[in-house]
Structures are given as structure tokens and as C-alpha cells.
Design a protein around this motif. Structure first.
Motif: not given
Length: 477
Positions: A131-132, A134-135, A138-139, A226, A229-230, A257, A259
Motif C-alpha cells: 500500500a505504501l 502504491e501511494e 501516485k505522488a 503524500i 492527502k494520504v 493508512k 485518508e
């Protein structure tokens, strides 16, 4: 003959200087008005360990609670950016049974209550790092990443590669690592990241000429933000052990996580640490974007450290346990409670609350584990259900109170986390999240054994004595 007399005189002078220094140190320890148990522990070390005791005190004994890494004015200025995102308490309407806790944490630390947040649990390293990563991929604007331990192993290198790639794309990347926690990683590892566009900052960097209490007071937080937002927070560092485990089994840990609006609380914690280490003020709107509702969790991000007058996370946990009506489920790798915390746990159990304490059967820290074992009779006598996790090392820091409060983050249930380390915990008010945390606890119970008072009493006299000795020094561990 004269040389022998000269040698005797030197020895006598040394002995006098040592006695004067030791007595002077004892006076300092006593005059600091610390916890009496901690004071007695330091006096015993100075008395029983000549010379060595002074060295230990020099590195680990200095009380820094009156020192400041950041001024109150600058702290308020940075914190105001986060508080500006808060909503009215009456609008958020936290559970009535926890309103006192919400007010306490808000007044202690100015910890706002955020609504509109979603929480996802990760109870193993594979899921968390998937998950980390993946996020991180997206940054678009910035990545703020902070870990107590950041190692140069498979996971560390993969994390580095993603950060370097994002920096090359124009994303602002800032990294804080604890200089002691990450000592196994070579300085070259971090310098290379810095040379590739990442802003890297060690927390309380240790060099021989500055070796004092900096060794003792460490930043134990694990935070990732990130694009504002996350965010991620919890107990997992950057290391292979969270994927591959240890020699005696899996490494069982907890991470979440976030959000939504509560990410502002993580951002503020990071930027305050960044300013205290780098002296760079970052508080523009770019780091606090307007956020839409992502869920129905109410969250307070509570930080604590050795520089303020109060132990904020400790007081919050005390309040939560003291007002519990149904259940208190605790997971912690180390159990070295303060007297107040031990009493709160005992009282909760004795008034009929279902109190369960889960610890690892085997630990990564021998002395702390031995000290932890010395407290089990105290809780067993109060009818607390004690479980030993058998499938590996339980490093999870997770607490569930009644039906709507979950506490998780970086703080262990020990004196070091409450008094010496810089920590962060999320206090989450939500029934669904509470149920999810209970499910994690119940799954771990299936891999645990219930400890009986009769079984515990059968330990050898040597084991009991060893635990009693380590308990004597538990305020220092």
C-alpha cells in the motif's frame, strides 16, 4: 620509593575526585524531583557501579524535559496550520463516553479533532509496504517520510529507488531518519539519496563531541504524508524484518493508512520535527490542501516527547482506561508500565471491565522483556487475561476501548515511550474501526496461549529474582 608514593597520591586524588563527582551527580539527580523510583534507580547505579555508573548517567541519565528543540512561539505557529483545518467539536459530535478524553488531548497538546477521515489497517508488512509503495508512486507534489529505523536492505533500497524516481519527476521529497535507530545503515546510503534530489535530515545527529542525552532521547515516530492527502502511521519501520520475520517466527505489527482531513495532523507533526532538526519553516497551503470527506472516523493525532511538562500520550491512555466500561484490549511488545498505568489497568479489571493484555512470548530485547515479565503477577492478581503471542514477535501497538475507541501508533506500553522517546499515536473514535481492530486482536488470540496465575507461579526462584532485579531498573529501560 618516591614513585610508589606518587602513584599512591594519584590514586588517592582520583578516588577523591570520583567520590566528589558521584556525590555531586547524586545531588543533581535528587534535586531534579523525578519519579522517586527513577531517582532511587540512578542512585543505586551510581553506588553499585563505580565509574561505569557515571558513564551510563552521562549518556542516558540527563533529564531534558526542560529543554526545547523548538520554541513555543514556533510550535504554535506551525500547529496553527493544522488547527485551522479543524471543525467545531459540537459539529463533529464525538461519542459522549469519550468527550472528556477529546477535551483532555485538545487542551494538553492542542490536538484537534478531525472528521471526514478513512482508516485502513495493515497487520503485516507485505500489505503495508504494498500500500505504501502504491501511494508513493501516485505522488504529484510532495512526499514527507519519517522513520525511526531506515535500513539499507531490500525494503530500504526499494523505498529509496521510489523516492529517487519521484524526486527526478519534480516531486518534493523530504526524509527524516533517527540517527541512532538507523545506525546500521551507512551514512553513504543517505548521502547518495541527498545527492539525487531528496532532502535528508537525521534527527538529533550523534557525533562523539556531542554525545550526551542525545543517545537516550530518540524520535520513534513512523510517519508518511503524500501530497497532504494520504498518510501512514504505526509501528512498522523500513526494514526487511517486517516482510521476512525473525528466527523464531513472523514479525507481527500494526500500521494504518489515513485518508482525509486527519492527514493534516500527521503533516503538522512531520513539519514540526523538520523545523526542529533543519530549522526550515514550511507551512504554506501547498502542504495543507483542502480535503473532502473520505470517511466517518473522528481522529486526534497526539504527539509526545521528552521536552514538555506533560506526558501527553500517557495521560490520554490513562484517561481512556479509567473511563472504560466494557473492554480494554491491549497489544504491546514491551510492558513496563508506570505505577499510575498499572493501577488503572488493575482497577478497570477489578470493576468488571474485560481487560486483556497480549505480549510476545519471545522478544527482541532481553532486559526489557525480563522486566516486562515482573509485572504479570500484578495484573493476573487483578484478573486481567494475559496472552502470550506464540507465532513470532508481536510488535503491535494497539489498544481497543469499549465499542468506539481505537488507539494505535508508535508508542509502546513502557516508560521509554512515555518519557524518553518522541512518539505519535492516533486516537480514533469510530465503531467500525473499533470492530476492525477487535477482529485483529481476536485473530491474534488464536495464535496465543492464555496464561494462568497457577502456571506463572511455578516459575523458578531464579527466574523470579532475575525479573525482580530488572524491575528495579525498569524506570531506566
Amino acid at each position: 620509593m618516591e614513585s610508589m608514593e606518587a602513584a599512591d597520591n594519584l590514586i588517592l586524588i582520583f578516588q577523591i575526585l570520583y567520590v566528589v563527582t558521584a556525590l555531586g551527580t547524586m545531588v543533581v539527580v535528587i534535586s531534579e524531583n523525578r519519579n522517586p523510583l527513577k531517582t532511587i534507580s540512578w542512585v543505586l547505579i551510581l553506588l553499585l557501579l563505580p565509574l561505569v555508573g557515571l558513564v551510563i548517567y552521562y549518556f542516558f541519565g540527563e533529564d531534558s524535559r526542560k529543554q526545547r528543540l523548538i520554541s513555543h512561539k514556533m510550535y504554535k505557529k506551525l500547529n496553527r496550520r493544522s488547527i485551522g483545518r479543524k471543525e467545531l467539536l459540537e459539529t463533529l459530535n464525538p461519542p459522549a463516553e469519550h468527550r472528556g478524553l477529546v477535551n483532555l488531548l485538545n487542551r494538553l497538546k492542542g490536538a484537534p479533532l478531525y472528521g471526514g477521515s478513512n482508516v485502513t489497517f495493515y497487520s503485516d508488512g507485505i500489505a503495508k509496504f504494498y500500500a505504501l509503495f502504491e501511494e508513493l508512486e501516485k505522488a504529484k507534489k510532495h512526499i514527507h517520510i519519517q522513520y525511526y529505523i531506515f535500513l539499507e536492505d531490500e525494503i530500504g533500497r526499494k523505498t529509496r529507488d521510489i523516492l529517487v524516481r519521484k524526486a527526478a519527476e519534480g516531486v518534493e521529497v523530504r526524509l527524516i531518519y533517527d540517527d541512532v535507530g538507523s545506525w546500521k545503515a551507512k551514512r553513504r546510503f543517505f548521502k547518495e539519496m541527498q545527492g539525487q534530489g531528496i532532502e535528508v535530515q537525521p534527527f538529533l545527529k550523534v557525533a562523539f563531541k556531542f554525545l550526551t542525552s542525545r543517545v537516550n532521547y530518540r524520535n520513534h515516530r513512523k510517519i508518511v504524508v503524500i501530497d497532504g492527502k494520504v498518510g501512514f502511521v504505526g509501528g512498522m519501520n523500513i526494514a526487511d524484518r517486517y516482510i521476512y520475520g525473525v528466527s523464531f517466527g513472523t514479525w507481527r505489527d500494526s500500521h494504518i493508512k489515513i485518508e482525509g482531513k486527519a492527514v493534516a495532523g500527521l503533516q503538522t507533526s512531520f513539519l514540526i520535527d523538520w523545523y526542529s532538526s533543519r530549522k526550515e519553516f514550511l507551512a504554506s497551503d501547498a502542504y495543507y490542501p483542502a480535503l473532502e470527506n473520505k470517511g466517518d472516523n473522528l481522529i486526534q493525532l497526539v504527539t509526545s516527547g521528552p521536552v514538555g511538562p506533560f506526558k501527553d500520550i500517557h495521560l490520554g491512555i490513562l484517561q481512556a482506561i479509567s473511563t472504560a466500561k466494557e473492554c480494554v484490549y491491549i497489544q504491546t511488545p514491551y510492558f513496563v508500565p508506570t505505577d499510575a498505568l498499572l493501577l488503572a489497568i488493575q482497577m478497570a479489571s477489578m470493576r468488571g471491565v474485560d481487560v486483556r493484555l497480549m505480549l510476545p512470548r519471545h522478544s527482541d530485547t532481553t532486559f526489557v522483556h525480563i522486566a516486562s515479565m515482573s509485572y504479570l503477577k500484578d495484573v493476573l492478581d487483578a484478573k486481567v487475561s494475559v496472552f502470550f503471542y506464540e507465532a513470532g514477535f508481536l510488535h503491535s501497538k494497539l489498544m481497543v476501548i469499549d465499542s468506539s475507541l481505537t488507539i494505535t501508533g508508535s508508542a509502546n506500553m513502557d516508560v521509554r515511550s512515555f518519557e524518553h522517546n518522541f512518539e505519535i499515536d492516533a486516537f480514533i473514535y469510530n465503531e467500525g474501526t473499533c470492530n476492525a481492530a477487535k477482529e485483529i486482536f481476536f485473530r491474534d488470540m488464536e495464535k496465543s496461549s492464555l496464561l494462568s496465575a497457577e502456571e506463572w507461579e511455578k516459575r523458578s526462584r531464579f527466574e523470579k529474582f532475575k525479573e525482580s532485579v530488572m524491575r528495579l531498573f525498569s524506570p531506566l529501560l
